[in-house]
Design a protein around this motif. Structure first.
Motif, PDB file in Angstrom:
ATOM      1  N   TYR A  19       0.824  -1.225   0.000  1.00  0.00           N
ATOM      2  CA  TYR A  19       0.000   0.000   0.000  1.00  0.00           C
ATOM      3  C   TYR A  19       0.852   1.266   0.000  1.00  0.00           C
ATOM      4  O   TYR A  19       0.503   2.260  -0.601  1.00  0.00           O
ATOM      5  N   LYS A  20       1.980   1.187   0.698  1.00  0.00           N
ATOM      6  CA  LYS A  20       2.838   2.380   0.798  1.00  0.00           C
ATOM      7  C   LYS A  20       3.297   2.818  -0.608  1.00  0.00           C
ATOM      8  O   LYS A  20       3.235   3.997  -0.943  1.00  0.00           O
ATOM      9  N   ASP A  21       3.709   1.837  -1.407  1.00  0.00           N
ATOM     10  CA  ASP A  21       4.150   2.164  -2.768  1.00  0.00           C
ATOM     11  C   ASP A  21       2.988   2.667  -3.607  1.00  0.00           C
ATOM     12  O   ASP A  21       3.134   3.573  -4.417  1.00  0.00           O
ATOM     13  N   LYS A  22       1.822   2.061  -3.367  1.00  0.00           N
ATOM     14  CA  LYS A  22       0.649   2.477  -4.145  1.00  0.00           C
ATOM     15  C   LYS A  22       0.305   3.938  -3.807  1.00  0.00           C
ATOM     16  O   LYS A  22       0.028   4.745  -4.702  1.00  0.00           O
ATOM     17  N   ILE A  23       0.333   4.268  -2.523  1.00  0.00           N
ATOM     18  CA  ILE A  23       0.035   5.646  -2.097  1.00  0.00           C
ATOM     19  C   ILE A  23       1.033   6.613  -2.733  1.00  0.00           C
ATOM     20  O   ILE A  23       0.674   7.655  -3.264  1.00  0.00           O
ATOM     21  N   LEU A  24       2.280   6.214  -2.716  1.00  0.00           N
ATOM     22  CA  LEU A  24       3.330   7.061  -3.299  1.00  0.00           C
ATOM     23  C   LEU A  24       3.067   7.277  -4.792  1.00  0.00           C
ATOM     24  O   LEU A  24       3.112   8.401  -5.298  1.00  0.00           O
ATOM     25  N   ASN A  25       2.768   6.193  -5.488  1.00  0.00           N
ATOM     26  CA  ASN A  25       2.524   6.317  -6.930  1.00  0.00           C
ATOM     27  C   ASN A  25       1.287   7.155  -7.225  1.00  0.00           C
ATOM     28  O   ASN A  25       1.273   7.942  -8.167  1.00  0.00           O
TER      29      ASN A  25
ATOM     30  N   MET B 291      -5.113   3.863   8.192  1.00  0.00           N
ATOM     31  CA  MET B 291      -3.999   3.118   7.559  1.00  0.00           C
ATOM     32  C   MET B 291      -3.250   4.017   6.583  1.00  0.00           C
ATOM     33  O   MET B 291      -2.019   3.977   6.508  1.00  0.00           O
ATOM     34  N   VAL B 292      -3.977   4.846   5.842  1.00  0.00           N
ATOM     35  CA  VAL B 292      -3.329   5.786   4.909  1.00  0.00           C
ATOM     36  C   VAL B 292      -2.369   6.674   5.702  1.00  0.00           C
ATOM     37  O   VAL B 292      -1.203   6.849   5.327  1.00  0.00           O
TER      38      VAL B 292
END
Ligand code: BT5
Length: 327
Positions: A2-8, A33-34
């Protein structure tokens, strides 16, 4: 993750902003969580601004390589099909040699942010603080062993072309394995090989580029002969872009060297700062001087000594004594 997804998602947002609610919805997780992932990105060095009613926005990124970013838009056919990125390793060359002997595929790349036992040639050390590029590529060329030095030359051409494209800087190649700017070393290449009779099993092409490290990371004697791309460009360099250009350049030059070696030699000659100069050669327990007249079809340096005899040098250290200087 999720961390990478948020970053992208944040990176590709048109306004730069995305609210916690939008991020939560797109990832299918809670806003709490975000928030936790945002805090974790901040701990990794990202600057993230939170503006009420607009959401989160990235304000700065750490100088850290990320696999997703390296792979994005990478159009190579062989090099980088498999990429292993480590925060720290002993030596990317040692690791790649080990992986190659265990069957890692051609084109696999090992990258590290820092090396504890970085290797130069002939048992020398390559000082490897954070901020630079350290990578090794596994190759399995179908060519006789004595042609292997051509791989180093092809690698040097690829580095020079990546530096020109990504940083707008002109470099010169000093035979066999140094890339120079204004006469100072900005990159070294180390080629290691495993062979059986005259057949190459695998080659590991190792490349260390001085990019953003502060020069005072090096002891004064080495510092005097060294530069970094940031120093020459007058500001920090985007290492991800440089790395991507380098992988693309290696992909191209590797295909050229396998299919049409004279073409690599021509490219190399147009960048070289050795041929045409008076040089001192040391290696294999001897030291001699002469005029560097050219390289032969196997990438060896041709040196004419003052008594008129010609020596062909396969490996050694070159000091350029006088001549046109650096292109
Ligand atoms: C080289 O050796 O120039 C080959 C360097 C290859 C390094 C890469 S990094 C990724 C891969 N993994 C490895 O473990 N190695 C490869 P040579 O021509 O022998 O030059 C070594 C000499 O350069 C040292 O003896 C120092 O004098 C000097 N040196 C050491 N660290 C340096 C640095 N960061 N920048 C410039 N010069 C350095």
């Amino acid at each position: 993750m999720y961390k990478d997804k948020i970053l992208n998602l944040l990176r590709s947002s048109r306004t730069g902003f995305l609210s916690g609610e939008e991020l939560a919805k797109k990832c299918g997780i809670s806003r709490t969580m975000v928030w936790k992932h945002i805090k974790s990105l901040e701990r990794e060095g990202f600057g993230i601004e939170a503006v009420p009613s607009q959401g989160y926005r990235i304000t700065s990124v750490p100088d850290m390589l990320r696999l997703d970013d390296v792979r994005r838009g990478l159009k190579t056919t062989v090099i980088g099909k498999e990429i292993h990125l480590f925060p720290e390793t002993t030596s990317t060359n040692s690791l790649a040699m080990e992986m190659a002997s265990k069957g890692a595929p051609e084109g696999a790349v090992v990258i590290a942010e820092t090396q504890t036992l970085g290797k130069g040639r002939l048992g020398r050390k390559w000082i490897s603080p954070k901020g630079n590029l350290y990578l090794s590529v596994i190759l399995r060329p179908v060519m006789p062993m004595h042609k292997a030095p051509l791989i180093t030359l092809a690698g040097a051409v690829a580095v020079a072309s990546a530096i020109r494209t990504a940083c707008g800087l002109a470099t010169g190649i000093k035979w066999p394995n140094d890339i120079l700017i204004s006469g100072k070393k900005v990159c070294g290449l180390l080629t290691e090989m495993s062979a059986e009779q005259d057949r190459i099993r695998h080659i590991v092409l190792g490349i260390g580029v001085n990019v953003n490290m502060p020069l005072n990371e090096l002891p004064p004697d080495i510092r005097a002969l060294t530069t970094t791309l940031a120093e020459e460009a007058g500001g920090a360099i985007d290492r991800t872009r440089l790395l991507r250009e380098l992988l693309a350049g290696l992909d191209h030059e590797y295909q050229v060297v396998v299919k049409d070696p004279p073409a690599v030699l021509r490219d190399w000659e147009s960048l070289n700062v050795t041929v045409g100069n008076r040089v001192a050669i040391s290696g294999a327990g001897e030291l001699f001087e002469g005029l560097a007249e050219g390289i032969d079809s196997e990438g060896r340096l041709i040196v004419r000594r003052d008594d008129g005899t010609v020596r062909t040098v396969a490996a050694g250290d070159v000091t350029i004594l006088k001549g046109s200087g650096v292109k």
